[in-house]
Enzyme design. Structure first.
Site, PDB file in Angstrom:
ATOM      1  N   ASP A  46      58.485  24.352  61.330  1.00 55.99           N
ATOM      2  CA  ASP A  46      57.605  25.277  60.606  1.00 55.99           C
ATOM      3  C   ASP A  46      57.252  26.444  61.507  1.00 55.99           C
ATOM      4  OD1 ASP A  46      55.615  25.956  58.366  1.00 55.99           O
ATOM      5  OD2 ASP A  46      54.353  25.930  60.166  1.00 55.99           O
ATOM      6  N   TYR A  51      52.880  34.313  64.110  1.00 55.14           N
ATOM      7  CA  TYR A  51      52.849  33.681  65.431  1.00 55.14           C
ATOM      8  C   TYR A  51      53.506  34.582  66.473  1.00 55.14           C
ATOM      9  CZ  TYR A  51      51.965  29.502  62.556  1.00 55.14           C
ATOM     10  OH  TYR A  51      51.465  28.606  61.648  1.00 55.14           O
ATOM     11  N   LYS A  77      56.249  31.559  56.531  1.00 54.34           N
ATOM     12  CA  LYS A  77      55.097  31.980  55.737  1.00 54.34           C
ATOM     13  C   LYS A  77      55.189  33.451  55.367  1.00 54.34           C
ATOM     14  CE  LYS A  77      52.505  28.457  58.191  1.00 54.34           C
ATOM     15  NZ  LYS A  77      53.478  28.204  59.279  1.00 54.34           N
TER      16      LYS A  77
END
Length: 336
Positions: A46, A51, A77
């Protein structure tokens, strides 16, 4: 589709630390950690553009893009578009402060519209070096990043990202979608909608040994009733349950340190590790499909696998319940 039918195992790999969360790590160390996860059988990864402004996706992609695409499950995401230009202002990450101050210097646009969702996916595919995603989470439409404006962000996502991801799922482009958040309320709101319908959710830090009562009150009963699965992020509560000093992405306050001390003492009495108790607790709820601790060192992968497989006596869970360190409503392994 049920996440439990998509995910290849109960232990995945969360890549937030690969975005230089809290500290800068060398590229070699990041790559070696992902390789260690692969070599030891981890097949769910994931990540997110957020990030490190794309850094975690780039680092993950350098390794997994060379692996057979059908051999693993990949989620990322939407909600942040990474631009090819430097950030000139101090980024506003709400409660999360300078979480990724050591990440890439690229400017991040926070947007959950349909157009931004498609741009976000396109950027992720490029950074990851792959031709498709399996699961896409709608990222951080919650109070911790947006304060009182979070409902406006939720509405933007409802009419934008939710509809795009529902279409992509219906067309078979992705297998599933849902929310990836640190708060329960956006997921509760989504589950209360007539449409569109998510397949699951990634809940970070809200179903751990240290913080689970709120999730048990409303969210998890709703999810169970609707057969919606949960991926548990942050099972070590930002690290404090794994020997670190952070809780909720900040320095852990004295009351949390004291509670962790009590948990460790009880684990010690039964000869088990606190990491094993943390992982196995998070997976004990019927809604939980997988848990995704993060890591920046190859040795941590072996620790997580050992923790998941550690034999914990039923007496520990009984004593944990009796001590009041977990909610009476929390399901425990062995039915304790």
């Amino acid at each position: 589709m049920s996440l439990k039918n998509i995910l290849p195992g109960r232990l995945g790999f969360g890549t937030a630390p690969l975005g230089n969360m809290f500290r800068a790590i060398p590229d070699e160390e990041a790559g070696a950690t992902v390789e260690a996860a692969w070599e030891q059988g981890i097949r769910y990864f994931d990540t997110a553009p957020f990030y490190g402004a794309g850094l975690a996706e780039e680092r993950l992609g350098r390794v997994i893009s060379a692996k057979p695409r059908d051999a693993y499950v990949l989620s990322t995401k939407v909600g942040r578009v990474i631009l090819d230009e430097p950030e000139t202002d101090v980024p506003d990450f709400g409660e999360k402060g300078g979480l990724f101050e050591h990440g890439n210097p690229n400017k991040i646009v926070h947007e959950w519209t349909a157009e931004a969702t498609e741009r976000s996916i396109e950027g992720s595919l490029k950074r990851l070096g792959v031709d498709r995603l399996d699961i896409v989470w709608v990222h951080d439409i919650a109070q911790d990043f947006h304060g009182d404006a979070w409902l406006q962000k939720f509405e933007e996502a409802r009419t934008g990202a939710f509809r795009v991801l529902s279409r992509l799922r219906d067309e078979g482009v992705i297998k599933a979608w849902g929310l990836g958040v640190n708060k329960t309320e956006p997921i509760e709101l989504t589950l209360a909608l007539d449409e569109p319908r998510p397949d699951g959710f990634l809940l970070a830090g809200r179903y751990t040994l240290l913080d689970h009562e709120h999730a048990l009150q409303r969210l998890l009963p709703m999810a169970q009733e609707q057969n919606v699965d949960m991926v548990v992020g942050g099972p070590y509560s930002s690290g404090v349950l794994a020997g670190g000093s952070h809780f909720e992405y900040q320095q852990a306050p004295p009351e949390i340190i004291e509670r962790v001390g009590r948990l460790k003492a009880l684990a010690g009495e039964h000869g088990i590790s606190i990491k094993a108790a943390a992982l196995q607790f998070s997976l004990a709820h019927p809604v939980a499909a997988a848990v995704i601790p993060g890591a920046t060192r190859p040795s941590r992968i072996a620790e997580d696998i050992a923790a998941l497989n550690e034999d914990i006596p039923a007496a520990f869970w009984h004593d944990l319940r009796a001590s009041g360190l977990v909610s009476p409503a929390a399901p425990l392994p062995d039915g304790a």
